[in-house]
Design an enzyme around this catalytic site. Structure first.
Site, mmCIF file in Angstrom:
data_model
loop_
_atom_site.group_PDB
_atom_site.id
_atom_site.type_symbol
_atom_site.label_atom_id
_atom_site.label_comp_id
_atom_site.label_asym_id
_atom_site.label_seq_id
_atom_site.Cartn_x
_atom_site.Cartn_y
_atom_site.Cartn_z
ATOM 1 N N ASP A 10 0.858 -1.184 0.000
ATOM 2 C CA ASP A 10 0.000 0.000 0.000
ATOM 3 C C ASP A 10 0.895 1.235 0.000
ATOM 4 O O ASP A 10 1.672 1.445 0.932
ATOM 5 C CB ASP A 10 -0.896 -0.029 1.252
ATOM 6 C CG ASP A 10 -1.919 1.078 1.253
ATOM 7 O OD1 ASP A 10 -2.075 1.767 0.219
ATOM 8 O OD2 ASP A 10 -2.572 1.261 2.301
ATOM 9 N N ASP A 104 -2.940 2.306 -6.001
ATOM 10 C CA ASP A 104 -1.821 2.332 -5.056
ATOM 11 C C ASP A 104 -1.784 1.141 -4.106
ATOM 12 O O ASP A 104 -1.066 1.166 -3.117
ATOM 13 C CB ASP A 104 -1.850 3.634 -4.258
ATOM 14 C CG ASP A 104 -2.866 3.605 -3.141
ATOM 15 O OD1 ASP A 104 -3.984 3.116 -3.381
ATOM 16 O OD2 ASP A 104 -2.545 4.062 -2.034
ATOM 17 N N GLU A 105 -2.516 0.091 -4.423
ATOM 18 C CA GLU A 105 -2.617 -1.038 -3.500
ATOM 19 C C GLU A 105 -2.717 -2.334 -4.279
ATOM 20 O O GLU A 105 -3.434 -2.393 -5.273
ATOM 21 C CB GLU A 105 -3.943 -0.910 -2.748
ATOM 22 C CG GLU A 105 -3.863 -0.678 -1.279
ATOM 23 C CD GLU A 105 -5.267 -0.699 -0.703
ATOM 24 O OE1 GLU A 105 -5.673 -1.765 -0.237
ATOM 25 O OE2 GLU A 105 -5.935 0.336 -0.721
HETATM 26 MG MG LIG Z 1 -2.421 3.930 0.105
#
Ligand SMILES: [Mg+2]
Length: 363
Positions: A10, A104-105
């Site tokens: 993350d 983003d993960e």
């Molecule tokens: Mg994040």
């Protein structure tokens, strides 16, 4: 259930961190990416802004009330997507099993690697080196626990939840933080007096199924750190190929067979590395007039040995009539089906370098 090794990566305050990376004057300031107008919301807040209680999804009006000096930056989605692609390319160096949850993960299944923790450390370091951004990583035996772990030491964290630690982590976790328990379900649990993992664990499976239907079985497992969900990759490899352009065009079949051998070795190296199973072998030739031909042969089952690949590739080359032309490029691929258009990576023997890992055209 087979033992799994799962990493959850993350990125830390992703959009805001990119803005602070690209605009040094923003570093150290409370920054919100989003629209500052009356109907705007915060997409991402920098860690400086979070100290004031500014979080993603709150209204911009409220954010400014919490932090009057907050600097609003309009989002640059194209840039964020490009960075996201960079990060995913790093993930694919470790595993084919990558499940992105957002830009983003992502979850990575690295069960095939000797150490998930080592891989997570390396991935974090590479993300920092290649993008200038920090990520937090969680490592554990399933998706739910890996996701809890990545959140535990944010930002720039790396945390491993080992099997013996599972009970403690899950017990203290608010139900809305479980991966797989949505907002509506969490509210319903609150009404039933269930706020934490420990409280969830007190309820029988029968009771949970009565309140939540089939999902109750899953919640019963989550409360015990059990999560059978597999990492679902959104990209499935359909072919593996390599090609080489010669320094000099040739119609010498001996020489061509040798060049094909080098390409074939690279294809086989990649087939073994990824455990790829394909039953169609494709030969590609490009002539000195830049015309290109392909010949393919589909086997009853997947190519299993390098000898099998050598035999089929040799037969395909032997069956080609060059028509008086010289050959400038030879390519070879293994594909999962006859109709697949293969992707080839370029070899660079002439420069004494290894082949590029990035496919020429990703498919
Ligand atoms: Mg994040």
């Amino acid at each position: 259930m087979p033992e799994r090794k799962i990493i959850h990566i993350d990125m830390d305050a992703f959009y805001a961190s990119i803005e602070q990376r690209d605009r040094p004057e923003l570093r150290g300031l409370p920054v919100a990416v989003g629209y500052a107008g009356p109907r705007g919301v915060v997409a991402t807040a920098s860690y400086e802004a979070r100290r004031y209680g500014v979080h993603s999804a709150i209204s911009s009006v409220r954010a400014l009330r919490l932090c009057p000096q907050l600097v609003f930056i309009p989002s640059r989605m194209e840039v964020y997507k490009a960075v996201s692609q960079q990060i995913r390319a790093i993930f694919y160096d470790y595993t084919e099993l990558v499940e992105p949850l957002s830009l983003d993960e992502a979850f990575l299944d690295v069960t095939h690697l000797p150490s998930a923790t080592l891989a997570a450390r390396e991935i974090k370091a590479r993300i920092l080196a290649e993008t200038g951004l920090t990520a937090s990583a969680g490592v554990s035996v399933n998706k739910m626990l890996a996701k809890i772990a990545s959140d535990y030491r944010k930002p720039d964290g790396l945390f491993v939840i080992e099997p013996r630690m599972v009970d403690g982590f899950v017990a203290g976790l608010p139900v809305e933080r479980f991966f797989g328990i949505g907002e509506v379900t969490a509210r319903k649990m609150h009404r039933l007096g269930i706020r934490t993992g420990a409280e969830l664990r007190e309820r029988s499976e029968e009771e949970l199924v009565r309140h939540f239907g089939k999902a109750g079985h899953a919640y019963y497992g989550y409360a015990r750190g059990i999560d059978p969900r597999a990492v679902e990759p959104n990209r499935i490899r359909k072919s593996l190929g390599a090609e080489n352009t010669f320094a000099e065009d040739t119609d010498d079949r001996e020489r061509l067979l040798a060049e094909l051998g080098a390409v074939r070795e690279e294809v086989w190296r990649r087939v073994s590395k990824y455990g790829f199973r394909g039953r169609t072998v494709v030969l590609k030739l490009k002539y000195d007039d830049f015309r290109q031909i392909t010949r393919s042969h589909t086997l009853p089952g997947p190519v299993e040995t390098p000898e099998q690949l050598e035999r089929v590739a040799g037969e395909l080359l032997g069956g080609v009539d060059f028509g008086g032309r010289k050959v400038r490029l030879v390519g070879l691929a293994v594909a999962n089906a006859p109709e697949t258009a293969p992707v080839y990576v370029q070899l660079r023997f002439d420069f004494g370098e290894g082949p590029e890992e990035r496919p020429v055209g990703e498919r």
